[in-house]
Design a protein around this motif. Structure first.
Motif, mmCIF file in Angstrom:
data_model
loop_
_atom_site.group_PDB
_atom_site.id
_atom_site.type_symbol
_atom_site.label_atom_id
_atom_site.label_comp_id
_atom_site.label_asym_id
_atom_site.label_seq_id
_atom_site.Cartn_x
_atom_site.Cartn_y
_atom_site.Cartn_z
ATOM 1 N N SER A 54 -18.155 7.362 75.177
ATOM 2 C CA SER A 54 -17.051 6.675 75.867
ATOM 3 C C SER A 54 -17.396 6.548 77.341
ATOM 4 C CB SER A 54 -15.738 7.458 75.725
ATOM 5 O OG SER A 54 -15.847 8.716 76.379
ATOM 6 N N CYS A 55 -16.602 5.757 78.046
ATOM 7 C CA CYS A 55 -16.752 5.716 79.498
ATOM 8 C C CYS A 55 -16.279 7.040 80.097
ATOM 9 C CB CYS A 55 -15.947 4.546 80.075
ATOM 10 S SG CYS A 55 -16.042 4.417 81.861
ATOM 11 N N THR A 56 -15.253 7.611 79.482
ATOM 12 C CA THR A 56 -14.766 8.920 79.920
ATOM 13 C C THR A 56 -15.931 9.915 79.937
ATOM 14 O OG1 THR A 56 -12.637 8.432 78.899
ATOM 15 C CG2 THR A 56 -13.102 10.752 79.383
ATOM 16 N N LEU A 59 -18.399 9.214 82.682
ATOM 17 C CA LEU A 59 -17.866 9.738 83.950
ATOM 18 C C LEU A 59 -18.048 11.257 84.021
ATOM 19 C CD1 LEU A 59 -14.630 7.561 84.061
ATOM 20 C CD2 LEU A 59 -16.326 7.628 85.912
ATOM 21 N N THR A 80 -5.465 3.644 88.560
ATOM 22 C CA THR A 80 -6.591 3.604 87.629
ATOM 23 C C THR A 80 -6.221 4.363 86.371
ATOM 24 O OG1 THR A 80 -8.972 4.075 87.321
ATOM 25 C CG2 THR A 80 -7.706 5.658 88.618
ATOM 26 N N PHE A 81 -7.132 4.317 85.390
ATOM 27 C CA PHE A 81 -6.953 5.044 84.144
ATOM 28 C C PHE A 81 -7.208 6.536 84.390
ATOM 29 C CE2 PHE A 81 -8.493 6.198 79.784
ATOM 30 C CZ PHE A 81 -7.300 5.944 79.140
ATOM 31 N N SER A 83 -8.958 8.788 83.026
ATOM 32 C CA SER A 83 -10.313 9.345 82.900
ATOM 33 C C SER A 83 -11.075 9.351 84.210
ATOM 34 C CB SER A 83 -11.117 8.535 81.878
ATOM 35 O OG SER A 83 -10.498 8.585 80.629
ATOM 36 N N THR A 84 -10.789 8.384 85.075
ATOM 37 C CA THR A 84 -11.468 8.328 86.374
ATOM 38 C C THR A 84 -11.305 9.674 87.077
ATOM 39 O OG1 THR A 84 -10.619 6.056 86.457
ATOM 40 C CG2 THR A 84 -11.778 6.866 88.412
ATOM 41 N N VAL A 126 -13.296 1.958 91.569
ATOM 42 C CA VAL A 126 -12.973 1.416 90.241
ATOM 43 C C VAL A 126 -12.924 -0.104 90.395
ATOM 44 C CG1 VAL A 126 -11.244 1.330 88.396
ATOM 45 C CG2 VAL A 126 -11.579 3.456 89.706
ATOM 46 N N ASP A 152 -16.775 3.517 88.614
ATOM 47 C CA ASP A 152 -16.082 3.358 87.346
ATOM 48 C C ASP A 152 -16.085 1.853 87.058
ATOM 49 O OD1 ASP A 152 -14.375 2.956 85.248
ATOM 50 O OD2 ASP A 152 -12.951 4.510 85.847
ATOM 51 N N ALA A 154 -15.900 0.576 84.059
ATOM 52 C CA ALA A 154 -15.427 0.443 82.669
ATOM 53 C C ALA A 154 -15.075 -1.007 82.357
ATOM 54 C CB ALA A 154 -14.200 1.328 82.439
ATOM 55 N N GLN A 155 -14.472 -1.680 83.330
ATOM 56 C CA GLN A 155 -14.031 -3.066 83.140
ATOM 57 C C GLN A 155 -15.045 -4.062 83.705
ATOM 58 O OE1 GLN A 155 -10.074 -3.346 84.828
ATOM 59 N NE2 GLN A 155 -9.435 -1.438 83.858
ATOM 60 N N SER A 176 -17.544 1.013 79.822
ATOM 61 C CA SER A 176 -16.787 1.295 78.597
ATOM 62 C C SER A 176 -17.014 0.203 77.566
ATOM 63 C CB SER A 176 -15.285 1.391 78.886
ATOM 64 O OG SER A 176 -14.586 1.553 77.653
ATOM 65 N N LYS A 181 -12.199 -3.530 75.766
ATOM 66 C CA LYS A 181 -13.070 -4.061 76.809
ATOM 67 C C LYS A 181 -13.815 -5.312 76.318
ATOM 68 C CE LYS A 181 -12.049 -0.738 79.754
ATOM 69 N NZ LYS A 181 -11.141 0.237 79.136
ATOM 70 N N TYR A 320 -1.012 0.614 85.635
ATOM 71 C CA TYR A 320 -1.038 2.007 85.236
ATOM 72 C C TYR A 320 0.118 2.685 85.951
ATOM 73 C CZ TYR A 320 -6.042 0.937 84.522
ATOM 74 O OH TYR A 320 -7.233 0.379 84.140
HETATM 75 C C1 LIG Z 1 -11.050 1.824 79.780
HETATM 76 C C2 LIG Z 1 -11.233 2.551 81.043
HETATM 77 C C3 LIG Z 1 -11.751 3.856 81.083
HETATM 78 C C4 LIG Z 1 -11.998 4.680 79.846
HETATM 79 O O1 LIG Z 1 -12.891 4.135 78.963
HETATM 80 P P1 LIG Z 1 -13.172 4.871 77.562
HETATM 81 O O2 LIG Z 1 -14.419 4.211 77.090
HETATM 82 O O3 LIG Z 1 -11.996 4.573 76.686
HETATM 83 O O4 LIG Z 1 -13.333 6.298 77.819
HETATM 84 C C5 LIG Z 1 -11.983 4.435 82.311
HETATM 85 N N1 LIG Z 1 -11.711 3.791 83.459
HETATM 86 C C6 LIG Z 1 -11.194 2.556 83.459
HETATM 87 C C7 LIG Z 1 -10.917 1.885 84.763
HETATM 88 C C8 LIG Z 1 -10.919 1.894 82.256
HETATM 89 O O5 LIG Z 1 -10.392 0.664 82.267
#
Ligand SMILES: *Cc1c(COP(=O)(O)O)cnc(C)c1O
Length: 376
Positions: A54-56, A59, A80-81, A83-84, A126, A152, A154-155, A176, A181, A320
């Motif tokens: 995962s992106c999590t 990170l 932000t999400f 996980s950041t 991000v 980050d 992810a997007q 991610s 995505k 968010y």
């Molecule tokens: C989707 C997202 C994540 C988490 O991605 P995962 O692959 O689901 O862990 C982290 N940061 C941002 C900004 C995201 O949009």
């Protein structure tokens, strides 16, 4: 009902999964994992790409490799999400939130320097909606204070800042491939970095603390526990799905761009009348049509618009809840300076359906319905 998101399915995914099964190796780092990494290394001009679960997790790897320790401070946006922030909280860091710019919804680069303290170790930009943060300014601040930069992105897969791929500009980049995505493998991500010096520790960290990667390359004759590690490598089945998507990258991004541009053109009238605001892309940025959002007057209008759209069979969503207002954000972080835009702008933003298999007739209908809403 017009869904908000459906995972892209372009064509060769099932063929590649079948091939992966027939090859008789389902665990990580097989043929398809290597193909995905090589494809990204070439396209994004980056030396190292490791697929992750995962992106999590990418990170988390970056936070570990950047040597973040208890008490260190890490600067990031609150918009932000989770996980950041979580990836750094896991290492015992204190999160320092900085306000966003209302035009891009990205961390305001002009507010970062005043949030730096002797404890600051890293900045985490991000790239919201695949629109780059002001990376030149951020890299200058990082150089001046000796900070690591973990993007980050992810997007931000296949989006660029002054011609450089997002995720390849800082010390580490995190992608991610979650099904929400642009390109997906169900659940998944990638860690990117340029510098050779991180490679050994990254491989060990990703492979449960062992030197299994070296063993498979024949560089050591047995594989052992050599350091702390976890399990961050995805299975070949996921990688096979992703490789089909990466190969169809132009097709997927072309369609998303078509949807984005249709929304943008056909909602411009409402923007001219001052009823909504549309996304802004600075000149230095090439975005990837990750999402299309509009901003309305306030949270009340947004609630009524969501309801109005739902009654007409259209699913729209927002995000968010600013992290500094959430229970864990209060426990693990603090807001540096004043929250002028983070909360206010987050309450006005609404995301419209955006996915590869979305029918253009549906996009047209969404636009028509929004244009008829009289509650702006
Ligand atoms: C989707 C997202 C994540 C988490 O991605 P995962 O692959 O689901 O862990 C982290 N940061 C941002 C900004 C995201 O949009």
């Amino acid at each position: 009902m017009i869904d908000f998101n459906r995972p892209a399915f372009v064509g060769k995914e099932l063929d590649y999964i079948k091939d992966a099964v027939q090859r008789g190796m389902l665990c990580g780092d097989g043929e398809y994992t290597k193909k995905c990494s090589a494809w990204m290394q070439e396209r994004f001009c980056v030396n190292h790409v490791m697929l992750t679960t995962s992106c999590t997790h990418a990170l988390e790897m970056a936070a570990y490799l950047a040597d973040i320790r208890p008490g260190d401070e890490v600067i990031m946006p609150s918009y932000t999400f989770v996980s950041t922030a979580d990836a750094f909280v896991l290492r015992g860091a204190k999160i320092v939130f900085v306000d966003i710019r209302p035009d891009t919804m990205n961390m305001d680069e002009k507010l970062i320097e005043q949030a730096v303290t002797p404890k600051t170790r890293a900045i985490v930009p991000v790239h919201y909606a695949g629109v780059a943060c002001e990376m030149d300014t951020i890299m200058d601040i990082a150089d001046k204070y000796g900070l690591k930069v973990i993007e980050d992105a992810a997007q931000g897969v296949d989006a660029f800042y002054k011609g450089r791929a997002l995720g390849t500009i800082g010390d580490f980049g995190c992608y991610s491939f979650h099904e929400t995505k642009n390109y997906t493998m169900g659940e998944g991500g990638a860690l990117l970095f340029q510098e050779e010096k991180y490679l050994d520790r990254a491989e060990v960290l990703r492979e449960k603390g062992t030197d299994r990667s070296k063993f498979f390359r024949g560089q050591v004759d047995k594989y052992r526990w050599v350091d702390y590690g976890s399990s961050y490598l995805p299975s070949e089945l996921n990688a096979a799905y992703l490789f089909a998507q990466l190969e169809a990258c132009e097709e997927i991004s072309g369609k998303r761009m078509e949807i984005y541009n249709y929304y943008h053109r056909n909602l411009a009238g409402l923007a001219r009348e001052g009823r909504i605001e549309q996304p802004f892309v600075p000149g230095a940025c090439t975005h990837n049509a990750h999402m299309y959002y509009i901003k309305v007057r306030d949270v009340g209008v947004r609630g009524r618009l969501i309801q109005y759209l739902r009654e007409r069979g259209i699913c729209s969503v927002f995000h968010y809840v600013p992290l500094h207002t959430a229970p864990a954000g209060q426990k693990f972080g603090r807001f540096a300076g004043e929250d002028v835009y983070t909360t206010r702008e987050s309450e006005r933003l609404l995301r419209l359906p955006m996915f590869y298999n979305l029918d253009m007739e549906d996009v047209k209908q969404i636009v028509d319905v929004i244009n008829k809403f009289d509650g702006f």
